[in-house]
Design a protein around this motif. Structure first.
Motif, PDB file in Angstrom:
ATOM      1  N   THR A  40       6.792   5.805  -1.866  1.00 36.86           N
ATOM      2  CA  THR A  40       7.721   6.730  -1.205  1.00 36.86           C
ATOM      3  C   THR A  40       8.293   7.733  -2.192  1.00 36.86           C
ATOM      4  O   THR A  40       8.834   8.768  -1.791  1.00 36.86           O
ATOM      5  CB  THR A  40       8.882   5.972  -0.525  1.00 36.86           C
ATOM      6  OG1 THR A  40       9.664   5.289  -1.521  1.00 36.86           O
ATOM      7  CG2 THR A  40       8.364   4.961   0.490  1.00 36.86           C
ATOM      8  N   ARG A  41       8.175   7.434  -3.496  1.00 39.95           N
ATOM      9  CA  ARG A  41       8.698   8.337  -4.522  1.00 39.95           C
ATOM     10  C   ARG A  41       7.591   9.067  -5.275  1.00 39.95           C
ATOM     11  O   ARG A  41       7.866   9.803  -6.225  1.00 39.95           O
ATOM     12  CB  ARG A  41       9.575   7.545  -5.495  1.00 39.95           C
ATOM     13  CG  ARG A  41      10.856   7.029  -4.867  1.00 39.95           C
ATOM     14  CD  ARG A  41      11.716   6.220  -5.820  1.00 39.95           C
ATOM     15  NE  ARG A  41      11.288   4.823  -5.910  1.00 39.95           N
ATOM     16  CZ  ARG A  41      10.837   4.249  -7.009  1.00 39.95           C
ATOM     17  NH1 ARG A  41      10.711   4.953  -8.109  1.00 39.95           N
ATOM     18  NH2 ARG A  41      10.505   2.984  -7.014  1.00 39.95           N
ATOM     19  N   SER A  42       6.343   8.876  -4.863  1.00 37.06           N
ATOM     20  CA  SER A  42       5.221   9.537  -5.531  1.00 37.06           C
ATOM     21  C   SER A  42       5.127  10.998  -5.103  1.00 37.06           C
ATOM     22  O   SER A  42       5.465  11.350  -3.971  1.00 37.06           O
ATOM     23  CB  SER A  42       3.910   8.816  -5.181  1.00 37.06           C
ATOM     24  OG  SER A  42       2.787   9.535  -5.662  1.00 37.06           O
ATOM     25  N   THR A  43       4.648  11.837  -6.019  1.00 38.33           N
ATOM     26  CA  THR A  43       4.465  13.258  -5.703  1.00 38.33           C
ATOM     27  C   THR A  43       3.065  13.560  -5.194  1.00 38.33           C
ATOM     28  O   THR A  43       2.818  14.667  -4.695  1.00 38.33           O
ATOM     29  CB  THR A  43       4.725  14.119  -6.952  1.00 38.33           C
ATOM     30  OG1 THR A  43       3.817  13.727  -7.991  1.00 38.33           O
ATOM     31  CG2 THR A  43       6.157  13.941  -7.442  1.00 38.33           C
ATOM     32  N   THR A  51       1.652   9.286  -0.258  1.00 36.70           N
ATOM     33  CA  THR A  51       2.699   8.866   0.659  1.00 36.70           C
ATOM     34  C   THR A  51       2.334   7.510   1.233  1.00 36.70           C
ATOM     35  O   THR A  51       1.150   7.203   1.422  1.00 36.70           O
ATOM     36  CB  THR A  51       2.886   9.883   1.800  1.00 36.70           C
ATOM     37  OG1 THR A  51       3.970   9.474   2.628  1.00 36.70           O
ATOM     38  CG2 THR A  51       1.630   9.997   2.647  1.00 36.70           C
ATOM     39  N   CYS A  52       3.319   6.672   1.487  1.00 36.54           N
ATOM     40  CA  CYS A  52       3.060   5.347   2.048  1.00 36.54           C
ATOM     41  C   CYS A  52       2.853   5.484   3.555  1.00 36.54           C
ATOM     42  O   CYS A  52       3.801   5.622   4.325  1.00 36.54           O
ATOM     43  CB  CYS A  52       4.229   4.405   1.759  1.00 36.54           C
ATOM     44  SG  CYS A  52       3.920   2.708   2.337  1.00 36.54           S
ATOM     45  N   GLN A 110      -0.165  15.380   0.443  1.00 35.41           N
ATOM     46  CA  GLN A 110      -0.257  14.119  -0.285  1.00 35.41           C
ATOM     47  C   GLN A 110      -1.340  13.236   0.315  1.00 35.41           C
ATOM     48  O   GLN A 110      -1.609  13.281   1.510  1.00 35.41           O
ATOM     49  CB  GLN A 110       1.084  13.403  -0.237  1.00 35.41           C
ATOM     50  CG  GLN A 110       2.194  14.086  -1.018  1.00 35.41           C
ATOM     51  CD  GLN A 110       3.492  13.324  -0.899  1.00 35.41           C
ATOM     52  OE1 GLN A 110       3.888  12.905   0.182  1.00 35.41           O
ATOM     53  NE2 GLN A 110       4.167  13.135  -2.021  1.00 35.41           N
ATOM     54  N   ARG A 129      -2.851   9.850   1.744  1.00 41.66           N
ATOM     55  CA  ARG A 129      -2.280   8.759   2.534  1.00 41.66           C
ATOM     56  C   ARG A 129      -2.668   7.431   1.900  1.00 41.66           C
ATOM     57  O   ARG A 129      -3.850   7.134   1.724  1.00 41.66           O
ATOM     58  CB  ARG A 129      -2.792   8.834   3.978  1.00 41.66           C
ATOM     59  CG  ARG A 129      -2.221  10.010   4.763  1.00 41.66           C
ATOM     60  CD  ARG A 129      -2.941  10.215   6.084  1.00 41.66           C
ATOM     61  NE  ARG A 129      -3.015   9.010   6.891  1.00 41.66           N
ATOM     62  CZ  ARG A 129      -2.030   8.555   7.661  1.00 41.66           C
ATOM     63  NH1 ARG A 129      -0.893   9.233   7.733  1.00 41.66           N
ATOM     64  NH2 ARG A 129      -2.178   7.462   8.379  1.00 41.66           N
ATOM     65  N   CYS A 171       7.854   3.216   6.399  1.00 44.29           N
ATOM     66  CA  CYS A 171       6.400   3.044   6.414  1.00 44.29           C
ATOM     67  C   CYS A 171       5.954   2.458   7.749  1.00 44.29           C
ATOM     68  O   CYS A 171       6.622   1.583   8.308  1.00 44.29           O
ATOM     69  CB  CYS A 171       5.953   2.097   5.293  1.00 44.29           C
ATOM     70  SG  CYS A 171       6.435   2.594   3.637  1.00 44.29           S
TER      71      CYS A 171
END
Length: 291
Positions: free
Chosen positions: A26-29, A32-33, A6, A8, A54
């Motif tokens: 935090t819910r993305s595919t 990432t946070c 993912q 950043r 985070c």
């Protein structure tokens, strides 16, 4: 396609806008946070971001430039954004501007979302812009606007310090985007902050004086574009739409559906949902290019 790590992402700003962004990341595919950056260690938002997992910093843009970030969401304020872009312009990152600074490529998912695939500096215009541009884009396809008026109403509880300080920029930037899209000779944008209780949901009222209106195709188009926006902002509704001679009127309500937002914070929901969607689209295009 092989699995790839993912991207950043960092969020600048730890208010309601920034923390909701962090939660969405935090819910993305595809992202990432990796960092939430503010300006004060005492900010409650930074403590909340840390509890979400985070990394946090009170060093603002200085923390972002050395953190190996791929995507930056600027949820600070319009005055600070030019310096943030100057610090990141040569870094090869995607910068998504959620402030009404009017810099970068102005985008809205259903209007010109494809431009997010190649641009590295995206302007989300404003929450009001994200609410009304889909409707106005459809209007311009079925008539010739001559005058456009937009009135947005946000609950006082959903308008933080940056929102209040940036009201002039909000109006100027939204007005510019409306005129640029519709090519209307005159456009006027007004913004209201409502102290009413219970807090009202975010609302945008649009009035258009136009010629050559095609009523039935336009009505069908408005319904279709509302469905399209609901794919990423499910609380988006066109609650009324009327055509009377040369006068078109539409009312858009946006109810927040995120578990971290109160229902009245539709202004936060619409711009954050659009911003993450377009960043994910950029990330997907970037991964394809590197194969």
């Amino acid at each position: 396609m092989p699995n790839r790590p993912q991207l950043r992402a960092a969020v600048i700003g730890a208010g309601m806008l920034g923390i909701d962004l962090a939660d969405r990341l935090t819910r993305s595919t595809t992202m990432t946070c990796a960092l939430v950056a503010g300006r004060r260690t005492s900010t409650a938002g930074l403590r909340l971001a840390a509890r979400m997992g985070c990394a946090t910093s009170a060093d603002g843009i200085d923390a972002v430039t050395g953190a190996g970030i791929d995507v930056v969401f600027d949820a600070s304020n319009a005055a600070a954004h030019p310096a943030h872009w100057a610090a990141l312009a040569s870094a090869g990152v995607l910068l998504v501007d959620l402030t009404p600074s009017s810099s970068g490529t102005m985008v809205a998912p259903t209007v010109n979302g494809v431009r997010a695939e190649s641009s590295r500096h995206l302007s989300m215009v404003s929450c009001g812009g994200q609410a009304v541009l889909p409707v106005l884009d459809m209007v311009t396809q079925h008539c010739t606007p001559e005058y456009v008026e937009v009135v947005t109403t946000v609950a006082s509880a959903s308008a933080g310090r940056a929102t209040r300080l940036n009201l002039d920029e909000y109006i100027t930037t939204t007005q510019y985007a409306v005129r640029r899209l519709t090519r209307a000779s005159h456009a006027k944008v007004m913004a209201l902050i409502s102290p009413a209780l219970p807090a009202p949901v975010f609302r945008a009222q649009v009035t258009v004086l136009a010629s050559g209106i095609q009523p039935e195709p336009l009505r069908a188009g408005i319904a279709a574009v509302a469905d399209a926006v609901r794919t990423f902002a499910p609380g988006y509704t066109v609650t009324s739409f009327t055509i009377d001679g040369q006068l078109i009127k539409a009312t858009v309500n946006v109810t927040a559906r995120s578990h971290r937002l109160p229902a009245h914070a539709g202004n936060v929901e619409i711009i954050n949902a659009a911003a993450v969607l377009l960043a994910e689209r950029h990330a997907a295009a970037r991964k394809v290019e590197t194969l």
